[in-house]
Scaffold this active site. Structure first.
Site, PDB file in Angstrom:
ATOM      1  N   GLY A 188     -18.702  17.319 -93.535  1.00 51.29           N
ATOM      2  CA  GLY A 188     -19.997  17.607 -93.858  1.00 51.29           C
ATOM      3  C   GLY A 188     -20.727  19.099 -94.662  1.00 51.29           C
ATOM      4  O   GLY A 188     -19.940  18.469 -95.497  1.00 51.29           O
ATOM      5  N   SER A 189     -21.586  19.054 -93.905  1.00 53.33           N
ATOM      6  CA  SER A 189     -22.648  19.829 -95.275  1.00 53.33           C
ATOM      7  C   SER A 189     -21.445  21.048 -95.702  1.00 53.33           C
ATOM      8  O   SER A 189     -21.887  21.509 -96.199  1.00 53.33           O
ATOM      9  CB  SER A 189     -23.472  20.431 -94.190  1.00 53.33           C
ATOM     10  OG  SER A 189     -24.152  19.006 -94.307  1.00 53.33           O
ATOM     11  N   THR A 190     -20.466  21.774 -94.873  1.00 56.36           N
ATOM     12  CA  THR A 190     -19.751  22.445 -95.502  1.00 56.36           C
ATOM     13  C   THR A 190     -19.043  21.911 -97.029  1.00 56.36           C
ATOM     14  O   THR A 190     -19.448  23.008 -98.396  1.00 56.36           O
ATOM     15  CB  THR A 190     -18.385  23.128 -94.694  1.00 56.36           C
ATOM     16  OG1 THR A 190     -17.356  21.445 -94.835  1.00 56.36           O
ATOM     17  CG2 THR A 190     -18.412  23.326 -93.656  1.00 56.36           C
TER      18      THR A 190
END
Length: 581
Positions: free
Chosen positions: A303-305
């Site tokens: 995801g957004s990591t």
């Protein structure tokens, strides 16, 4: 010779001389023949006796020689005696606390050919071994073989109780059993052994692969103390990480969770846990569900990591700077897909705001500016697209598109389309804040000097400096606020990803992660946590990384930071505040 002795000898001679004078020549010859015949018979008997004893002792010597050079008889059900007592080295943490050790025990065996009544034996044994498999045991006792294991690794109490039964045809053999004082605390790191004391997983299996198994097979480890194997983990930190991870499953109703603490200057793992887990003293107790190490042997879309790596790539390639603005007013339509922001602002965003608001549109435009080939090369350089190299045998291979197209590069920029393990995401995250140096992760102690010899510079130090600013920015103003710990200056990036179910993204199943570092003024440690399919009280997937994974990091840091020697700082100037009560 005394006078009396001489007189007796003379009388004897005179007697025989007088007696012989009266014999004829024929009588004399007969007497001599008889005497010689009897002498020869006596000699023959003595010779036969000597020959018999010689043959007897030659046979005994030959058999002893045969037994001495013969290989020990081994069946499938029993190991040689030296291997039953083969030693394994203790496993200890970085401070010398024991994680795994050998203890002496005994195992119960039977000699079926000596057993008259198997039913009676089973009846007596059942009074001590309540869970005895009657059918299997009866089959063994009726086999008329010379050896059968009945129960491995008995307790001292069980041994004494069975001895008291006085059952003929059964006995005990000494063995060694592996004991893990901490139970499940470091299960996935330490691993466990099988019934024959051979490593099955984790560092136990790694130790065997380094030559211990070969030494044991030739009997060179028989009952000999070995040098302990020291790991990089700190048992105190490990206990905290495991406690937080295990409790998060009940707290967020998730199907799995994990976390890791890494030294950013050496690559050492200070603590790592995955849940569900297992007790290595009895690995089969909870079934195979707990055997999976989700930190290293499972891959997820993070995801957004991944936006952290995308912005670092843009900064490192000089395509953006922290002062640049990105147009995030309108969704991006590409390849039949629409890229939009979850919390769209409908305006131009600065690079720190792209990070703070986790803008898919802004991140996609940064990736597009860098280009597909350089995007793939940058992630490869960070180790996110290849199998991680570390001591644990259980390491999964990341997945990526067979052919990278523009749509792939765009979605990968915000964490969809590439699956990696959580540990290698944390390792790459350490390079973002430590000056741009990638250290291979290790579960063994490593000094900074040793780490520098194998480290790789994967980005400019100036890029790392900018990423520290973005981590701090998001920690103070963005989604990382729920991970902030007073005095320890925590920064990081959340990631809430929809999971793929049957080839499609399921909006009610999330994989939530948080990549953090502290203290951001001079980062020393990276902490990554994740919660797999967390749920709210309503049972849907509305739980976000900011409300599930980030609080896990906060609890880990608040409890472990003092143990790790990180001193808290308070006040605007970072000085300690003295408060009177």
């Amino acid at each position: 010779m005394s006078f009396l002795s001489r007189v007796m000898v003379l009388k004897s001679r005179a007697h025989f001389s007088a007696g012989g004078r009266g014999l004829s020549s024929e009588q004399t010859a007969s007497f001599e023949g008889t005497r010689k015949r009897k002498s020869a018979q006596a000699k023959n008997r003595v010779g036969l006796l000597i020959a018999g004893f010689t043959v007897f002792y030659c046979v005994i010597g030959g058999r002893l020689t045969q037994y001495g050079i013969a290989q020990p008889e081994v069946t499938s059900s029993i190991l040689p005696a030296d291997r039953l007592l083969a030693s394994r080295p203790d496993i200890v943490d970085r401070n010398g606390e024991i994680l795994a050790t050998d203890i002496r025990t005994v195992s119960l065996f039977a000699e079926p050919h000596k057993i008259v009544d198997p039913d009676e034996v089973i009846e007596k044994l059942s009074t001590v071994l309540n869970d005895l498999d009657v059918k299997s045991t009866y089959s063994k006792l009726k086999s008329n073989s010379h050896f059968q294991w009945l129960r491995r690794q008995l307790t001292p109490k069980q041994q004494s109780q069975i001895l008291a039964l006085g059952i003929p045809g059964i006995g005990f053999r000494p063995e060694k059993r592996r004991f893990y004082p901490g139970g499940a605390t470091a299960a996935h790191i330490v691993g466990y052994v099988n019934i024959d004391n051979r490593g099955v997983s984790g560092m136990e299996r790694y130790i065997d692969s380094q030559g211990l198994a070969d030494l044991a097979s030739v009997g060179m480890t028989s009952d000999q103390p070995l040098e302990p194997v020291k790991l990089s983990i700190d048992l105190r930190v490990q206990a905290i990480v495991r406690d937080v991870v295990a409790s998060s499953i009940g707290k967020y109703h998730s199907i799995g969770a994990g976390a890791v603490v890494i030294d950013v200057h050496t690559g050492e793992i200070l603590g790592m846990a995955s849940a569900p887990d297992f007790d290595p003293n009895d690995p089969n107790a909870n079934g195979p569900e707990g055997w999976m190490n989700r930190m290293t042997n499972s891959t997820f879309e993070m995801g957004s990591t991944f936006k952290s790596f995308t912005l670092a790539m843009g900064l490192d390639h000089k395509k953006i700077s922290l002062n640049d603005m990105v147009d995030a007013r309108f969704p991006i339509r590409i390849g039949g897909f629409t890229i939009k922001d979850f919390h769209g602002k409908g305006r131009f965003l600065s690079i720190p705001e792209v990070f703070q608001f986790s803008s898919n549109i802004g991140t996609a435009k940064v990736a597009d500016a860098v280009g597909i080939a350089d995007h793939k090369a940058f992630l490869t350089k960070l180790g996110l697209l290849s199998r991680m190299n570390t001591e644990l045998p259980e390491v999964a291979m990341p997945s990526q598109p067979r052919e990278w197209k523009k749509i792939n590069s765009v979605t990968i920029s915000f964490g969809h389309g590439v699956s990696t393990t959580p540990l290698q995401t944390a390792v790459a995250g350490a390079a973002l804040v430590n000056g741009g140096v990638l250290h291979p992760p290790t579960f063994l102690p490593r000094t900074e000097e040793q780490a520098a010899e194998i480290a790789t510079q994967v980005m400019n130090p100036s890029t790392s400096k900018d990423m520290r600013y973005l981590f701090e920015w998001n920690g103070a103003k963005g989604s990382g606020r729920n991970a902030r710990v007073d005095g320890f200056d925590v920064g990081g990036k959340t990631g809430t990803a929809d999971k793929v179910v049957n080839g499609r993204y399921a909006h009610d199943k999330n994989f939530n992660a948080f990549l953090a570092a502290f203290p951001m003024s001079d980062p020393r440690y990276v902490v990554l946590s994740f919660s797999d399919e967390p749920k709210t009280d309503k049972g849907n997937g509305a739980a976000l990384a900011a409300t599930s994974a980030a609080p896990m990091v906060k609890e880990i840091i608040s409890r472990a930071a003092p143990i790790l020697g990180v001193k808290p700082k308070f006040g605007n100037d970072g000085s300690a505040l003295l408060v009177s009560y």
